[in-house]
Design an enzyme around this catalytic site. Structure first.
Site, mmCIF file in Angstrom:
data_model
loop_
_atom_site.group_PDB
_atom_site.id
_atom_site.type_symbol
_atom_site.label_atom_id
_atom_site.label_comp_id
_atom_site.label_asym_id
_atom_site.label_seq_id
_atom_site.Cartn_x
_atom_site.Cartn_y
_atom_site.Cartn_z
ATOM 1 N N GLU A 170 -8.365 -1.338 -0.093
ATOM 2 C CA GLU A 170 -7.063 -0.747 0.223
ATOM 3 C C GLU A 170 -6.048 -1.823 0.575
ATOM 4 O O GLU A 170 -6.384 -2.990 0.766
ATOM 5 C CB GLU A 170 -7.183 0.225 1.401
ATOM 6 C CG GLU A 170 -7.202 1.700 1.022
ATOM 7 C CD GLU A 170 -5.836 2.213 0.583
ATOM 8 O OE1 GLU A 170 -4.891 1.407 0.367
ATOM 9 O OE2 GLU A 170 -5.698 3.441 0.429
ATOM 10 N N ASN A 181 -3.446 3.947 8.866
ATOM 11 C CA ASN A 181 -3.865 3.881 7.485
ATOM 12 C C ASN A 181 -2.970 2.871 6.765
ATOM 13 O O ASN A 181 -2.913 1.712 7.156
ATOM 14 C CB ASN A 181 -3.850 5.277 6.842
ATOM 15 C CG ASN A 181 -4.705 5.351 5.589
ATOM 16 O OD1 ASN A 181 -5.784 4.738 5.529
ATOM 17 N ND2 ASN A 181 -4.263 6.083 4.595
ATOM 18 N N ASN A 206 -0.066 7.715 3.686
ATOM 19 C CA ASN A 206 -0.470 6.765 2.656
ATOM 20 C C ASN A 206 0.711 5.973 2.105
ATOM 21 O O ASN A 206 1.361 5.251 2.826
ATOM 22 C CB ASN A 206 -1.271 7.476 1.557
ATOM 23 C CG ASN A 206 -2.759 7.202 1.674
ATOM 24 O OD1 ASN A 206 -3.184 6.070 1.873
ATOM 25 N ND2 ASN A 206 -3.566 8.242 1.550
ATOM 26 N N ASP A 259 -2.371 8.497 -3.491
ATOM 27 C CA ASP A 259 -2.820 7.597 -2.423
ATOM 28 C C ASP A 259 -1.761 6.507 -2.198
ATOM 29 O O ASP A 259 -0.677 6.792 -1.719
ATOM 30 C CB ASP A 259 -4.191 7.017 -2.796
ATOM 31 C CG ASP A 259 -4.958 6.464 -1.604
ATOM 32 O OD1 ASP A 259 -4.314 5.935 -0.686
ATOM 33 O OD2 ASP A 259 -6.196 6.540 -1.604
#
Length: 298
Positions: free
Chosen positions: A17, A113, A161, A209
């Site tokens: 990520e 996140n 996200n 995402d």
């Protein structure tokens, strides 16, 4: 359009990520979230290095700190830590906490996140509240600015996200994955405020995402369940291109390379997805370029 997809050397992550391209050093930084690992792909060496962040349970994003070589802002559960890493050593160390959502000894259920810096080096990062499977709309999107108190930018978030800014039109793009939408906002560069939300993309089939943007204003949306990065014109809401990848769970995207014309794509091998799931890919031949990514001012 003819584009080419290649696997980045030694780039496996269980849940890759947060790709960040550093134009100064020609490195791609990204993370392996549950293994609390930082990764650095050296473009010149064509080699990937990795480091475990000492005493941390997870890492959700990595952004170089402006003016401090070898220092990074890293999302570590409910805090943003300043981590020292030379890019080679197998262990990276937390130097201090820059920001935290923790209140005293209370257990904080917010976990950071995705995170990015805007043109002024402000840090935008949102959270997940509780466990991923719980789907609680109690998370938030925050703005952290040096010398200023924390600002809540958006409430009622479930899975914070993708983030992207259009430098030419003063627009900000944001994804709450559980909404399956990309929302466009007017962006005030002077204050960091967002206003006038407008949904410019919705896909209930594949979970949106991470996200990036090219210099023409087209957004690139990674889909966690769809083998695909969608190139979308947010003005017309038209899908211009569906970039197909050899992994199902596509997590995020960033433009990089010497000319900012390589699209780097991270992926996940969650739930025992077969190889090459979890690797980072590079997509060339797209005929597009990205904006330089910004370092964070802390």
């Amino acid at each position: 359009m003819s584009y080419r997809v290649e696997q980045v050397n030694d780039s496996y992550a269980f849940l890759g990520e947060g790709p960040h391209w550093d134009t100064e050093t020609q490195n791609l930084y990204f993370v392996d979230i549950p293994n609390s690992t930082l990764l650095r792909y050296d473009y010149k060496e064509n080699k990937t290095y990795r480091a475990k962040v000492e005493n941390e349970k997870q890492t959700s994003f990595i952004i170089p700190v402006e003016g401090e070589v070898g220092k990074f802002a890293v999302g570590c559960s409910s805090r943003v830590a300043i981590v020292a890493w030379d890019g080679v050593a197998p262990i990276a160390k937390v130097e201090r906490t820059a920001y935290t959502l923790q209140q005293g000894d209370e257990v904080c259920r917010h976990k950071f996140n995705d995170g990015k810096a805007d043109l002024r080096g402000r840090l935008f990062t949102g959270t997940i509240y509780g466990e991923f499977s719980e789907s609680n709309p109690l998370a938030e999107l925050y703005r952290f600015e040096k010398g200023q108190p924390m600002a809540v930018i958006r409430k009622g978030v479930t899975l914070s996200n993708g983030l992207a800014w259009n430098e030419k039109t003063n627009k900000f793009y944001y994804i709450d994955s559980k909404d399956c939408e990309v929302t466009e906002y007017d962006y005030d560069l002077e204050t960091g405020a967002i206003s006038n939300p407008k949904v410019v993309f919705k896909n209930t089939e594949h979970l949106p995402d991470g996200m990036t943007i090219d210099t023409e204003g087209n957004i690139y949306i990674a889909t966690f369940t769809g083998h695909t990065v969608y190139k979308v014109n947010p003005s017309t809401q038209e899908i211009l291109l569906a970039i197909k990848l050899p992994a199902k769970q596509i997590t995020s995207v960033a433009f990089g390379g010497p000319n900012l014309d390589i699209l780097y794509v991270t992926s996940s091998s969650y739930n025992d997805e077969p190889s090459p799931a979890g690797y980072t890919f590079k997509v060339t031949g797209l005929g597009a370029k990205g904006f330089p990514m910004r370092k964070v001012r802390i």
